[in-house]
Design an enzyme around this catalytic site. Sequence first.
Site, PDB file in Angstrom:
ATOM      1  N   ASP A  62       4.112  -5.352  10.352  1.00 50.94           N
ATOM      2  CA  ASP A  62       5.558  -4.831  11.558  1.00 50.94           C
ATOM      3  C   ASP A  62       5.064  -5.553  13.299  1.00 50.94           C
ATOM      4  OD1 ASP A  62       6.809  -3.152   9.714  1.00 50.94           O
ATOM      5  OD2 ASP A  62       5.809  -1.619  10.628  1.00 50.94           O
TER       6      ASP A  62
ATOM      7  N   ARG B  96       0.847  -1.023   0.045  1.00 52.20           N
ATOM      8  CA  ARG B  96      -0.171   0.020   0.204  1.00 52.20           C
ATOM      9  C   ARG B  96       0.811   1.198  -0.169  1.00 52.20           C
ATOM     10  NH1 ARG B  96      -4.612   1.125   4.581  1.00 52.20           N
ATOM     11  NH2 ARG B  96      -2.606   1.865   5.507  1.00 52.20           N
TER      12      ARG B  96
ATOM     13  N   ASP C  65      -0.031  -1.893  13.088  1.00 52.64           N
ATOM     14  CA  ASP C  65       0.613  -3.011  11.464  1.00 52.64           C
ATOM     15  C   ASP C  65       1.328  -4.067  11.441  1.00 52.64           C
ATOM     16  OD1 ASP C  65       2.382  -3.287   9.119  1.00 52.64           O
ATOM     17  OD2 ASP C  65       2.516  -1.325   8.771  1.00 52.64           O
TER      18      ASP C  65
ATOM     19  N   THR D 290      -0.869   7.980  -1.004  1.00 48.57           N
ATOM     20  CA  THR D 290      -2.466   6.960  -1.709  1.00 48.57           C
ATOM     21  C   THR D 290      -3.717   5.589  -1.017  1.00 48.57           C
ATOM     22  OG1 THR D 290      -1.443   6.415  -3.303  1.00 48.57           O
ATOM     23  CG2 THR D 290      -1.366   8.036  -3.866  1.00 48.57           C
TER      24      THR D 290
HETATM   25  C1  PRP Z   1      -1.075  -4.796   5.112  1.00 44.30           C
HETATM   26  C2  PRP Z   1      -1.944  -4.985   5.169  1.00 44.30           C
HETATM   27  C3  PRP Z   1      -2.786  -5.425   3.988  1.00 44.30           C
HETATM   28  C4  PRP Z   1      -3.198  -3.799   3.424  1.00 44.30           C
HETATM   29  C5  PRP Z   1      -4.568  -3.189   4.184  1.00 44.30           C
HETATM   30  O1  PRP Z   1       0.405  -4.227   4.235  1.00 44.30           O
HETATM   31  O2  PRP Z   1      -1.268  -5.791   5.536  1.00 44.30           O
HETATM   32  O3  PRP Z   1      -1.938  -5.954   3.113  1.00 44.30           O
HETATM   33  O4  PRP Z   1      -2.311  -3.363   4.098  1.00 44.30           O
HETATM   34  O5  PRP Z   1      -5.030  -2.540   3.523  1.00 44.30           O
HETATM   35  P1  PRP Z   1      -6.164  -1.865   2.470  1.00 44.30           P
HETATM   36  O6  PRP Z   1      -7.079  -2.306   2.856  1.00 44.30           O
HETATM   37  O7  PRP Z   1      -5.710  -0.297   2.830  1.00 44.30           O
HETATM   38  O8  PRP Z   1      -5.566  -2.005   1.576  1.00 44.30           O
HETATM   39  P2  PRP Z   1       0.913  -3.503   3.345  1.00 44.30           P
HETATM   40  O9  PRP Z   1       0.474  -2.939   2.917  1.00 44.30           O
HETATM   41  O10 PRP Z   1       1.498  -2.054   4.544  1.00 44.30           O
HETATM   42  O11 PRP Z   1       1.555  -4.262   3.662  1.00 44.30           O
HETATM   43  P3  PRP Z   1       2.877  -4.985   4.319  1.00 44.30           P
HETATM   44  O12 PRP Z   1       2.281  -6.211   4.494  1.00 44.30           O
HETATM   45  O13 PRP Z   1       4.038  -5.601   3.343  1.00 44.30           O
HETATM   46  O14 PRP Z   1       2.976  -4.957   5.462  1.00 44.30           O
HETATM   47  N1  URA Z   2      -2.542  -2.450   7.287  1.00 49.04           N
HETATM   48  C1  URA Z   2      -2.256  -2.602   8.521  1.00 49.04           C
HETATM   49  O1  URA Z   2      -1.422  -3.827   9.093  1.00 49.04           O
HETATM   50  N2  URA Z   2      -3.147  -2.180   9.890  1.00 49.04           N
HETATM   51  C2  URA Z   2      -4.359  -1.259   9.176  1.00 49.04           C
HETATM   52  O2  URA Z   2      -4.531  -0.400  10.358  1.00 49.04           O
HETATM   53  C3  URA Z   2      -3.934  -0.879   8.353  1.00 49.04           C
HETATM   54  C4  URA Z   2      -3.883  -1.786   7.249  1.00 49.04           C
END
Ligand code: PRP
Ligand code: URA
Length: 212
Positions: A205, A107, A202, A111
Amino acid sequence: MLPADMSVKVVDHPLAAHLLLALRDRTTPPALFRTITKRLTTLLMIEATRDLPTITRTVSTPLEEASGETLAQPIVAVPILRAGLGMLDAVVELFPEVRVGYLGLERDEATFQPSEYYAKLPPLEDATTFVLDPMLATGGSASAALESVKKAGAAGVRMVSVVAAPEGVKLLQDDHPDVDIVTASLDRQLNSTAYILPGLGDFGDRLFGTQP
Ligand code: PRP
Ligand code: URA
């Protein structure tokens, strides 16, 4: 209003609630966070597979013949990287013959739009496909993932998440009304940076110990 053919199932079980609260707790360290994610995913998958089609088969016990039900179709699991990886072990343990595909989606921090950086999918046409992503926030990542698996041939698809925001559920209702969602919680809302409230922060994380 949900379209008639779409359902959002919020798992209602004291153990699921207990595990979810531990995930929300900011003091839960990554090792425990991973263990609890696996346990909670097991409960989510029990619900998500409740109505899978079965066929009747007869086996010989040591004493006589017995007939029973066996799963009619293969299972595919597609975790969305990174955070969906935390849900995969539970699915592999429940369904050792599962086919596993991977979608890498990230993400954009400004944006909130997802971009796909990796895709490796197994044959999907004859299977029920479970897309795994613990956080359904704006729903952009889940919607893009569902688009990808459908383009690759998936027909029966289900979305399994740990926490869902109303905004994400609405997006999936609009984009993928044929896909049922199973989650442990429908949370209140998104904040200004598209994090879920109350949420759990997150997920990636916290799972991988990469908090800033
Ligand atoms: C986070 C989470 C989802 C996404 C959700 O991933 O694990 O995949 O955000 O958000 P959305 O519904 O608004 O799309 P992130 O992009 O942070 O990547 P990561 O899992 O690699 O940390
Ligand atoms: N991705 C996450 O990991 N946590 C949130 O709350 C939203 C997006």
